[in-house]
Design a protein around this motif. Structure first.
Motif, PDB file in Angstrom:
ATOM      1  N   GLY A   1      24.057 -42.543 -23.849  1.00  0.00           N
ATOM      2  CA  GLY A   1      22.938 -41.638 -24.076  1.00  0.00           C
ATOM      3  C   GLY A   1      23.226 -40.267 -23.519  1.00  0.00           C
ATOM      4  O   GLY A   1      24.369 -39.810 -23.496  1.00  0.00           O
ATOM      5  N   ALA A   2      22.185 -39.595 -23.049  1.00  0.00           N
ATOM      6  CA  ALA A   2      22.298 -38.231 -22.545  1.00  0.00           C
ATOM      7  C   ALA A   2      21.778 -38.151 -21.117  1.00  0.00           C
ATOM      8  O   ALA A   2      20.897 -38.909 -20.716  1.00  0.00           O
ATOM      9  N   ASP A   3      22.332 -37.205 -20.361  1.00  0.00           N
ATOM     10  CA  ASP A   3      21.883 -36.957 -18.996  1.00  0.00           C
ATOM     11  C   ASP A   3      21.287 -35.562 -18.889  1.00  0.00           C
ATOM     12  O   ASP A   3      21.961 -34.567 -19.194  1.00  0.00           O
ATOM     13  N   TYR A   4      20.026 -35.492 -18.463  1.00  0.00           N
ATOM     14  CA  TYR A   4      19.422 -34.221 -18.087  1.00  0.00           C
ATOM     15  C   TYR A   4      19.632 -34.062 -16.584  1.00  0.00           C
ATOM     16  O   TYR A   4      19.152 -34.882 -15.800  1.00  0.00           O
ATOM     17  N   VAL A   5      20.327 -33.003 -16.188  1.00  0.00           N
ATOM     18  CA  VAL A   5      20.564 -32.732 -14.774  1.00  0.00           C
ATOM     19  C   VAL A   5      19.787 -31.477 -14.400  1.00  0.00           C
ATOM     20  O   VAL A   5      19.924 -30.433 -15.049  1.00  0.00           O
ATOM     21  N   THR A   6      18.950 -31.574 -13.376  1.00  0.00           N
ATOM     22  CA  THR A   6      18.098 -30.449 -12.998  1.00  0.00           C
ATOM     23  C   THR A   6      18.633 -29.741 -11.750  1.00  0.00           C
ATOM     24  O   THR A   6      19.322 -30.329 -10.910  1.00  0.00           O
ATOM     25  N   TYR A   7      18.268 -28.452 -11.664  1.00  0.00           N
ATOM     26  CA  TYR A   7      18.707 -27.585 -10.567  1.00  0.00           C
ATOM     27  C   TYR A   7      17.547 -26.687 -10.141  1.00  0.00           C
ATOM     28  O   TYR A   7      16.619 -26.441 -10.914  1.00  0.00           O
ATOM     29  N   GLY A   8      17.644 -26.153  -8.932  1.00  0.00           N
ATOM     30  CA  GLY A   8      16.587 -25.304  -8.416  1.00  0.00           C
ATOM     31  C   GLY A   8      16.810 -23.826  -8.601  1.00  0.00           C
ATOM     32  O   GLY A   8      15.926 -23.019  -8.291  1.00  0.00           O
ATOM     33  N   SER A   9      17.986 -23.438  -9.135  1.00  0.00           N
ATOM     34  CA  SER A   9      18.265 -22.021  -9.345  1.00  0.00           C
ATOM     35  C   SER A   9      19.246 -21.848 -10.491  1.00  0.00           C
ATOM     36  O   SER A   9      19.971 -22.786 -10.862  1.00  0.00           O
ATOM     37  N   LEU A  10      19.286 -20.635 -11.047  1.00  0.00           N
ATOM     38  CA  LEU A  10      20.226 -20.331 -12.117  1.00  0.00           C
ATOM     39  C   LEU A  10      21.659 -20.459 -11.612  1.00  0.00           C
ATOM     40  O   LEU A  10      22.520 -21.012 -12.304  1.00  0.00           O
ATOM     41  N   ALA A  11      21.927 -19.973 -10.399  1.00  0.00           N
ATOM     42  CA  ALA A  11      23.274 -20.057  -9.842  1.00  0.00           C
ATOM     43  C   ALA A  11      23.746 -21.498  -9.730  1.00  0.00           C
ATOM     44  O   ALA A  11      24.917 -21.803 -10.013  1.00  0.00           O
ATOM     45  N   ASP A  12      22.854 -22.390  -9.344  1.00  0.00           N
ATOM     46  CA  ASP A  12      23.218 -23.801  -9.233  1.00  0.00           C
ATOM     47  C   ASP A  12      23.526 -24.402 -10.599  1.00  0.00           C
ATOM     48  O   ASP A  12      24.452 -25.204 -10.740  1.00  0.00           O
TER      49      ASP A  12
ATOM     50  N   VAL B   1      19.280 -36.493 -11.728  1.00  0.00           N
ATOM     51  CA  VAL B   1      20.022 -36.859 -12.937  1.00  0.00           C
ATOM     52  C   VAL B   1      19.161 -37.850 -13.695  1.00  0.00           C
ATOM     53  O   VAL B   1      18.788 -38.905 -13.161  1.00  0.00           O
ATOM     54  N   ASN B   2      18.823 -37.518 -14.935  1.00  0.00           N
ATOM     55  CA  ASN B   2      17.876 -38.303 -15.729  1.00  0.00           C
ATOM     56  C   ASN B   2      18.573 -38.755 -17.012  1.00  0.00           C
ATOM     57  O   ASN B   2      18.889 -37.939 -17.880  1.00  0.00           O
ATOM     58  N   THR B   3      18.822 -40.062 -17.120  1.00  0.00           N
ATOM     59  CA  THR B   3      19.566 -40.612 -18.246  1.00  0.00           C
ATOM     60  C   THR B   3      18.632 -41.151 -19.317  1.00  0.00           C
ATOM     61  O   THR B   3      17.706 -41.904 -19.020  1.00  0.00           O
ATOM     62  N   LEU B   4      18.876 -40.745 -20.553  1.00  0.00           N
ATOM     63  CA  LEU B   4      18.133 -41.245 -21.706  1.00  0.00           C
ATOM     64  C   LEU B   4      19.092 -42.044 -22.568  1.00  0.00           C
ATOM     65  O   LEU B   4      19.997 -41.495 -23.210  1.00  0.00           O
ATOM     66  N   GLY B   5      18.936 -43.367 -22.576  1.00  0.00           N
ATOM     67  CA  GLY B   5      19.821 -44.231 -23.328  1.00  0.00           C
ATOM     68  C   GLY B   5      19.381 -44.390 -24.772  1.00  0.00           C
ATOM     69  O   GLY B   5      18.416 -43.780 -25.227  1.00  0.00           O
TER      70      GLY B   5
ATOM     71  N   GLY C   1       4.384 -32.342 -22.765  1.00  0.00           N
ATOM     72  CA  GLY C   1       3.475 -31.510 -21.988  1.00  0.00           C
ATOM     73  C   GLY C   1       3.933 -31.227 -20.580  1.00  0.00           C
ATOM     74  O   GLY C   1       3.309 -30.436 -19.875  1.00  0.00           O
ATOM     75  N   SER C   2       5.047 -31.845 -20.148  1.00  0.00           N
ATOM     76  CA  SER C   2       5.540 -31.619 -18.792  1.00  0.00           C
ATOM     77  C   SER C   2       7.037 -31.834 -18.743  1.00  0.00           C
ATOM     78  O   SER C   2       7.625 -32.486 -19.621  1.00  0.00           O
ATOM     79  N   LEU C   3       7.659 -31.290 -17.707  1.00  0.00           N
ATOM     80  CA  LEU C   3       9.088 -31.491 -17.509  1.00  0.00           C
ATOM     81  C   LEU C   3       9.409 -32.963 -17.308  1.00  0.00           C
ATOM     82  O   LEU C   3      10.379 -33.486 -17.868  1.00  0.00           O
ATOM     83  N   ALA C   4       8.592 -33.652 -16.530  1.00  0.00           N
ATOM     84  CA  ALA C   4       8.819 -35.074 -16.272  1.00  0.00           C
ATOM     85  C   ALA C   4       8.815 -35.880 -17.566  1.00  0.00           C
ATOM     86  O   ALA C   4       9.633 -36.790 -17.743  1.00  0.00           O
ATOM     87  N   ASP C   5       7.908 -35.550 -18.483  1.00  0.00           N
ATOM     88  CA  ASP C   5       7.846 -36.265 -19.760  1.00  0.00           C
ATOM     89  C   ASP C   5       9.091 -36.004 -20.596  1.00  0.00           C
ATOM     90  O   ASP C   5       9.611 -36.907 -21.254  1.00  0.00           O
ATOM     91  N   MET C   6       9.576 -34.757 -20.601  1.00  0.00           N
ATOM     92  CA  MET C   6      10.785 -34.452 -21.371  1.00  0.00           C
ATOM     93  C   MET C   6      11.981 -35.199 -20.798  1.00  0.00           C
ATOM     94  O   MET C   6      12.789 -35.771 -21.545  1.00  0.00           O
ATOM     95  N   LEU C   7      12.102 -35.215 -19.476  1.00  0.00           N
ATOM     96  CA  LEU C   7      13.248 -35.864 -18.839  1.00  0.00           C
ATOM     97  C   LEU C   7      13.258 -37.370 -19.078  1.00  0.00           C
ATOM     98  O   LEU C   7      14.315 -38.000 -19.056  1.00  0.00           O
ATOM     99  N   ALA C   8      12.080 -37.945 -19.317  1.00  0.00           N
ATOM    100  CA  ALA C   8      11.986 -39.392 -19.548  1.00  0.00           C
ATOM    101  C   ALA C   8      11.728 -39.733 -21.008  1.00  0.00           C
ATOM    102  O   ALA C   8      11.664 -40.910 -21.363  1.00  0.00           O
ATOM    103  N   ASP C   9      11.580 -38.722 -21.852  1.00  0.00           N
ATOM    104  CA  ASP C   9      11.193 -38.916 -23.257  1.00  0.00           C
ATOM    105  C   ASP C   9       9.964 -39.817 -23.345  1.00  0.00           C
ATOM    106  O   ASP C   9       9.945 -40.841 -24.027  1.00  0.00           O
ATOM    107  N   SER C  10       8.906 -39.407 -22.628  1.00  0.00           N
ATOM    108  CA  SER C  10       7.653 -40.172 -22.620  1.00  0.00           C
ATOM    109  C   SER C  10       6.496 -39.259 -22.989  1.00  0.00           C
ATOM    110  O   SER C  10       6.586 -38.040 -22.878  1.00  0.00           O
ATOM    111  N   ASN C  11       5.411 -39.882 -23.451  1.00  0.00           N
ATOM    112  CA  ASN C  11       4.186 -39.138 -23.781  1.00  0.00           C
ATOM    113  C   ASN C  11       4.455 -37.971 -24.732  1.00  0.00           C
ATOM    114  O   ASN C  11       4.064 -36.825 -24.494  1.00  0.00           O
ATOM    115  N   ARG C  12       5.114 -38.282 -25.831  1.00  0.00           N
ATOM    116  CA  ARG C  12       5.427 -37.245 -26.826  1.00  0.00           C
ATOM    117  C   ARG C  12       4.149 -36.618 -27.371  1.00  0.00           C
ATOM    118  O   ARG C  12       3.186 -37.324 -27.667  1.00  0.00           O
TER     119      ARG C  12
END
Length: 275
Positions: free
Chosen positions: A38-49, A59-63, A99-110
């Motif tokens: 699947g795909a991994d969404y990896v989040t960061y706290g800044s553009l530099a990171d 690290v959020n994996t969507l299988g 409607g939220s970042l958490a939903d996108m990272l988990a592909d939930s509550n479309r």
């Protein structure tokens, strides 16, 4: 002394009224259409990171069907993932909103699923700076012409590929653009022949939307080697936290008024003495 006390009291009173900026960035790691995981969404706290792939927040994996995610974005209130096996699907691409970042990272509550058929099969990325939206049309690494950035004035127009504002073609090396994004002030394009390059991916930053669309006036080129070759998209969400002022005792306004009056009286006396 009274003046310093007044300033301190005013700062204390209004602390928390003006919200602080908060930002989340993410990279999308995927060898789309070829990965059984699947795909991994990896989040960061800044553009530099994000540009350096350092200090990962999660690290959020969507299988399963997640292996077909090739891009994503946010306009500050709505999030979306782009599902596509670009250049190989006869159906097209699906923009799925959340409607939220958490939903996108988990592909939930479309919130919605928006299918773009035909030429939509060539959409490999998208983004928004909060006011303008864009889709990236490209069969990356296989197209001799390059990539097309198509801009729109609203999220609804981007999701339907309607009412295009402009079509911006990047030839030559532009054929390797697979994603882009913005945090509202900085813009970036992601250059990569994902899953096929032994070098990795290049994040190229720009100071304006116009510069990104024309690949001009580059601010920086940030290369991610190794596993970076699997980066196919990215995005950012910038908002301002809701104000959360600390409740003040009822006596504080009266205290401030008294301090102000004392400061004014002292200033008047000082003026008379020097006149």
């Amino acid at each position: 002394m009274i003046r310093k006390t007044v300033i301190f009291a005013l700062v204390f009173q209004f602390a928390g009224v003006f919200p602080a900026a908060a930002a989340t960035y993410w990279s999308l790691f995927n060898v789309e259409g070829e990965s059984s995981i699947g795909a991994d969404y990896v989040t960061y706290g800044s553009l530099a990171d994000m540009l350096a792939d350092s200090n990962r927040l999660s690290v959020n994996t969507l299988g399963g069907f997640g292996r077909n995610i090739v891009g994503s974005g946010s306009d500050g209130s709505t999030y979306w993932s782009l599902f596509n096996v670009e250049g190989e699907s006869s159906i097209g691409a699906d923009y799925v909103t959340y409607g939220s970042l958490a939903d996108m990272l988990a592909d939930s509550n479309r919130l919605s699923v928006n299918t773009l058929g035909g030429f939509g099969r060539n959409i490999v990325g998208s983004g928004s700076d909060g006011s303008t939206y864009w889709s990236l049309f490209n069969v990356e690494g296989e197209r001799s012409i390059g990539a097309d950035y198509v801009t729109y004035g609203s999220l609804a127009d981007m999701l339907a590929d309607s009412n295009r504002l402009s079509v911006n073609t990047l030839g030559g090396f532009g054929r390797n653009i697979v994603g882009s994004g913005s945090d509202g002030s900085t813009y970036w394009s992601l250059f990569n022949v994902e899953g096929e390059s032994s070098i990795g991916a290049d994040y190229v930053t720009y100071g304006s939307l116009a510069d990104m669309l024309a690949d001009s006036n580059r601010l920086s080129v940030n290369t991610l080697g190794g596993f970076g070759r699997n980066i196919v998209g990215s995005g950012a969400f910038v908002t301002r936290d809701e104000p959360n002022p600390v409740p003040l005792p009822a006596s504080v306004p009266a205290l401030l008024s008294g301090l102000g009056a004392l400061a004014a009286l002292r200033w008047r006396r000082k003026t008379r003495q020097t006149s």
